[in-house]
Design a protein around this motif. Structure first.
Motif, short mmCIF file in Angstrom:
data_model
loop_
_atom_site.label_atom_id
_atom_site.label_comp_id
_atom_site.label_asym_id
_atom_site.label_seq_id
_atom_site.Cartn_x
_atom_site.Cartn_y
_atom_site.Cartn_z
N LEU A 115 0.82 -1.21 0.00
CA LEU A 115 0.00 0.00 0.00
C LEU A 115 0.85 1.26 0.00
O LEU A 115 0.59 2.18 -0.78
CB LEU A 115 -0.94 0.00 1.22
N VAL A 116 1.88 1.31 0.85
CA VAL A 116 2.69 2.53 0.87
C VAL A 116 3.49 2.67 -0.42
O VAL A 116 3.78 3.79 -0.85
CB VAL A 116 3.63 2.58 2.10
N HIS A 117 3.82 1.55 -1.04
CA HIS A 117 4.53 1.63 -2.32
C HIS A 117 3.63 2.17 -3.42
O HIS A 117 4.07 2.95 -4.28
CB HIS A 117 5.07 0.25 -2.72
N SER A 118 2.36 1.80 -3.39
CA SER A 118 1.42 2.28 -4.42
C SER A 118 1.09 3.76 -4.25
O SER A 118 0.71 4.43 -5.20
CB SER A 118 0.12 1.47 -4.37
N ARG A 119 1.20 4.26 -3.00
CA ARG A 119 0.94 5.67 -2.69
C ARG A 119 -0.48 6.09 -3.02
O ARG A 119 -0.75 7.28 -3.22
CB ARG A 119 1.93 6.58 -3.42
N ASP A 120 -1.38 5.13 -3.06
CA ASP A 120 -2.74 5.43 -3.50
C ASP A 120 -3.72 5.57 -2.33
O ASP A 120 -4.88 5.88 -2.54
CB ASP A 120 -3.24 4.34 -4.45
N ALA A 121 -3.26 5.35 -1.11
CA ALA A 121 -4.16 5.48 0.03
C ALA A 121 -3.33 5.59 1.31
O ALA A 121 -2.14 5.26 1.33
CB ALA A 121 -5.12 4.29 0.12
N VAL A 122 -3.98 6.04 2.37
CA VAL A 122 -3.34 6.15 3.68
C VAL A 122 -3.45 4.81 4.40
O VAL A 122 -4.51 4.18 4.40
CB VAL A 122 -4.01 7.27 4.52
N LEU A 123 -2.35 4.37 5.00
CA LEU A 123 -2.32 3.11 5.72
C LEU A 123 -3.04 3.25 7.06
O LEU A 123 -2.73 4.14 7.85
CB LEU A 123 -0.87 2.69 5.94
N PHE A 124 -4.02 2.38 7.32
CA PHE A 124 -4.76 2.35 8.58
C PHE A 124 -5.32 3.72 8.97
O PHE A 124 -4.95 4.30 10.00
CB PHE A 124 -3.89 1.81 9.72
N PRO A 125 -6.22 4.28 8.16
CA PRO A 125 -6.75 5.62 8.45
C PRO A 125 -7.50 5.72 9.77
O PRO A 125 -7.49 6.78 10.41
CB PRO A 125 -7.68 5.88 7.26
N ASP A 126 -8.16 4.64 10.20
CA ASP A 126 -8.88 4.68 11.47
C ASP A 126 -7.92 4.92 12.64
O ASP A 126 -8.20 5.71 13.54
CB ASP A 126 -9.66 3.38 11.70
N ALA A 127 -6.79 4.22 12.61
CA ALA A 127 -5.78 4.41 13.65
C ALA A 127 -5.19 5.81 13.57
O ALA A 127 -4.93 6.44 14.61
CB ALA A 127 -4.68 3.36 13.51
#
Length: 214
Positions: A115-127
């Motif tokens: 996910l962080v490599h794709s840069r397309d979303a924030v990792l664990f947004p709830d946290a």
């Protein structure tokens, strides 16, 4: 192929990470670092660095900050045994793209790298929203932040962890339009990636930490 560097002062931990990651065809472990200084040197040539917080010579937070300065394209995922919101927030402010706990299942670690490599979303947004809550509106803008209403909408959806396709569907625009807005938001906030944009948005009071809305 996602090139990954493993940074932890315990060889057994690095070996476990390497075993978990190397079985995936799209991930290649290209280096192992036993301290923060080695992590910075090796990480500059990697796509993703898995970074322990407690390491000799240079701790993970300082190493993350230095790596962000030296190699903006490298994404850092902090991996820690500490469930301290303050430590995680410090890592995100230092430039980390996200974090996972060492006790997390292997699938979560692999997903984090992708996910962080794709840069397309924030990792664990709830946290992220949870740990951001005490910091909401605590920072003054370093420069005047003037987002258009549409850019602010996009920023809110970024903070919710949505990817470009999801934002496009929510706002009834094309993915290319969203991509343009995301780029403008990052530029105006002076953020290196979506996670940093979300962190700054909470600190500047542009997004409410409890809900992701302003």
């Amino acid at each position: 192929m996602i090139r990954v560097v493993l940074a932890d002062d315990e060889a057994l931990i690095r070996s476990g990470w390497s075993t978990m990651l190397s079985i995936h065809d799209d991930i290649e472990v290209v280096g192992e670092a036993a301290d923060g200084r080695e992590a910075v040197e090796m990480g500059a040539d990697a796509d993703v660095v898995l970074m322990d917080i407690r390491m000799p010579h240079l701790d993970g937070l300082a190493a993350t900050q230095e790596l962000a300065r030296r190699s903006p394209a490298t994404r850092v995922v902090v991996v820690t045994t500490f469930e301290s919101d303050q430590l995680v927030w410090g890592a995100l402010r230092a430039g980390a793209a996200g974090y996972v706990l060492k006790r997390s299942p292997a699938s979560e670690l692999v997903d984090a790298v992708r996910l962080v490599h794709s840069r397309d979303a924030v990792l664990f947004p709830d946290a992220l929203r949870r740990i951001a809550s005490p910091h909401h509106g605590t920072a003054r803008p370093r420069v005047p932040v003037e987002l258009t209403p549409r850019e602010l909408d996009v920023l809110r959806h970024i903070a919710l962890g949505q990817n470009n396709a999801e934002i496009a569907a929510a706002l009834y625009v094309s993915k290319e339009t969203v991509k343009t807005h995301v780029g403008n938001v990052l530029d105006k906030l002076g953020a290196r990636d979506r996670t940093q944009a979300a962190v700054l948005a909470y600190e500047l009071g542009l997004v409410f930490a409890g809900t992701g809305h302003g």
